[in-house]
Design a protein around this motif. Sequence first.
Motif, mmCIF file in Angstrom:
data_model
loop_
_atom_site.group_PDB
_atom_site.id
_atom_site.type_symbol
_atom_site.label_atom_id
_atom_site.label_comp_id
_atom_site.label_asym_id
_atom_site.label_seq_id
_atom_site.Cartn_x
_atom_site.Cartn_y
_atom_site.Cartn_z
ATOM 1 N N GLN A 85 1.066 -1.072 -0.106
ATOM 2 C CA GLN A 85 0.039 0.058 -0.086
ATOM 3 C C GLN A 85 0.881 1.338 -0.059
ATOM 4 O O GLN A 85 1.472 1.380 0.914
ATOM 5 C CB GLN A 85 -0.683 0.004 1.120
ATOM 6 N N THR A 86 0.623 2.195 -0.970
ATOM 7 C CA THR A 86 1.229 3.464 -0.982
ATOM 8 C C THR A 86 0.263 4.475 -1.201
ATOM 9 O O THR A 86 -1.079 4.437 -1.197
ATOM 10 C CB THR A 86 2.384 3.535 -2.163
ATOM 11 N N GLY A 87 0.676 5.700 -1.302
ATOM 12 C CA GLY A 87 -0.345 6.743 -1.308
ATOM 13 C C GLY A 87 -0.540 7.636 -0.169
ATOM 14 O O GLY A 87 -0.227 7.342 0.759
ATOM 15 N N PRO A 88 -1.465 8.759 -0.405
ATOM 16 C CA PRO A 88 -1.599 9.737 0.785
ATOM 17 C C PRO A 88 -2.350 9.148 1.952
ATOM 18 O O PRO A 88 -2.125 9.310 2.935
ATOM 19 C CB PRO A 88 -2.345 10.912 0.048
ATOM 20 N N ARG B 221 -0.244 7.266 4.353
ATOM 21 C CA ARG B 221 0.634 7.996 5.158
ATOM 22 C C ARG B 221 -0.200 8.928 5.967
ATOM 23 O O ARG B 221 0.155 9.727 6.618
ATOM 24 C CB ARG B 221 1.492 9.019 4.202
ATOM 25 N N ASP C 143 -1.697 11.465 4.941
ATOM 26 C CA ASP C 143 -1.317 12.942 4.447
ATOM 27 C C ASP C 143 -2.490 14.114 4.378
ATOM 28 O O ASP C 143 -2.833 14.105 3.234
ATOM 29 C CB ASP C 143 -0.620 12.949 3.263
ATOM 30 N N ASN D 111 -3.097 17.006 4.187
ATOM 31 C CA ASN D 111 -2.919 17.973 3.252
ATOM 32 C C ASN D 111 -3.318 17.672 1.934
ATOM 33 O O ASN D 111 -4.209 18.009 1.129
ATOM 34 C CB ASN D 111 -1.578 18.819 3.095
ATOM 35 N N ILE D 112 -2.812 16.617 1.225
ATOM 36 C CA ILE D 112 -2.954 15.916 0.104
ATOM 37 C C ILE D 112 -4.272 15.352 0.096
ATOM 38 O O ILE D 112 -5.230 15.979 -0.747
ATOM 39 C CB ILE D 112 -2.207 14.841 -0.294
ATOM 40 N N SER E 130 -10.225 6.010 1.738
ATOM 41 C CA SER E 130 -9.058 6.688 2.639
ATOM 42 C C SER E 130 -9.297 6.428 3.827
ATOM 43 O O SER E 130 -8.547 6.185 4.661
ATOM 44 C CB SER E 130 -9.119 8.195 2.167
ATOM 45 N N ILE F 258 -8.417 2.706 4.369
ATOM 46 C CA ILE F 258 -6.989 2.424 4.062
ATOM 47 C C ILE F 258 -6.424 2.784 5.230
ATOM 48 O O ILE F 258 -5.405 1.923 6.000
ATOM 49 C CB ILE F 258 -6.270 3.226 2.878
#
Lengths: 260, 260
Positions: B215-218, B221, B223, B225-226, B248, B251
């Motif tokens: 798993q990657t992406g905002p 993390r 994140d 802001n994103i 999101s 995740i």
Amino acid sequence: MIQRITIIGAGNLATHLSVELKRAGYEILQVYSRTEKSAKELAAKLESDFTNSINKISKEADLYIVALKDSAVLEVLSKIDFQNKPLIHCSGSLPLSILKSYSENIGVLYPLQTFSKNRKVNFKEIPVFVEANNQETEKLLIKLASSISPKVSVLSSDKRKSLHIAAVFACNFVNHFYTLAGDFLQTEDIAFEVLYPLISETAKKVQEMNPADAQTGPAVRFDENIINDHLKQLNNFPDHQEVYKSISKSIFKRHQEKNK
Amino acid sequence: MIQRITIIGAGNLATHLSVELKRAGYEILQVYSRTEKSAKELAAKLESDFTNSINKISKEADLYIVALKDSAVLEVLSKIDFQNKPLIHCSGSLPLSILKSYSENIGVLYPLQTFSKNRKVNFKEIPVFVEANNQETEKLLIKLASSISPKVSVLSSDKRKSLHIAAVFACNFVNHFYTLAGDFLQTEDIAFEVLYPLISETAKKVQEMNPADAQTGPAVRFDENIINDHLKQLNNFPDHQEVYKSISKSIFKRHQEKNK
């Protein structure tokens, strides 16, 4: 001319990109990471210097590449004097303008791919999007990007952000569904591997036909019996159930619009 | 011994399966579909008879394969006398028992794949799951399935349903995200094709590492802001926004659990 590069960051993207640039003939002068271990590990691959002290970032580089998670970029930038050397970031979402107080020659190099540390990727297949605040820097970035990929395009900050959003759907969200599928299969004692051919075919198919036309499954047929039966079976998995409901609704709605 | 097969249905699955069985040496005696055109088209590929009249379904077949959408299966079954010949369905979700009033020799043959009419698939890579109500029929189905795929397993109705749910996540829901990504890119005048390498890599990666680790992406993390920026950008796409939020959240929650 760019010859010597300092890379700020030692995460997945920083690692893959800097290794590829070295392979393309650039000299990676130095790696900076807040964590000494990460800096050292990447520096070993690049045969470069490394530091975890922001004051020791070299003044000798021809190009500074900031490859940090977006939330860390600004804090680091404010502490470095880039002497107006070319300075770029690699974020899909951050605009070019975020760099403007830190150098007169700024740019973005965004490789559209998902990177995991120990997994090789073929840069030759990765579309790379560049942007710069002046022609000279743009030219320089096109040259840099073209050394690692034949698929280089200039793209504005706004469009890049849109692309990043699409990538979140097509990669991050997709991967999460693999995770949910795997979690569920594990409780049922079925190996996740049985899904591999289906996962491959789903990804291949959409590259040969329109994704809306490739849609199959109970939701697009609005097969209420199956949907309700599946929801019942997911009773002990409230998160799965929630996602199942909302995505099925979204699929059916999209299908209705298509057939209008 | 099975030699002559009648196939009930002429949709994606019926088409791919019957063509493959013919290739494996079986004779497809007849195709039934409610729609004459569909029956005729498939029969042409199979060099078989066809009918759209349920009364004209042949008594001569050694095996009857029902490959209809689940909601249509029961209605059709009740109108045919199968003379206790082997009778199977191909549904992931319907239990074996749904057939029990219609023959003494019943089974299921479930190929775990997504089929679209004009797209070739390699059956050799498709896992096929079979189930039967007696040993003789099971043996017969294993033989039949093995003629088209080397990956044949016996699986109970319950487990098959679980597998089908996992497949809905890993294929149907995944494909819908490709659709959402494509819809959004279209409004931004960016070609969907730029996502191909990302889509391929995402599907490949998960076959070499655990999906939760991939798993990657905002969202993973967290994140903010994103995430907030993306949600703002999706203001004119309420459906995308809704899905973006809920996935999101899912995740991030899954990631927290993993790291506990």
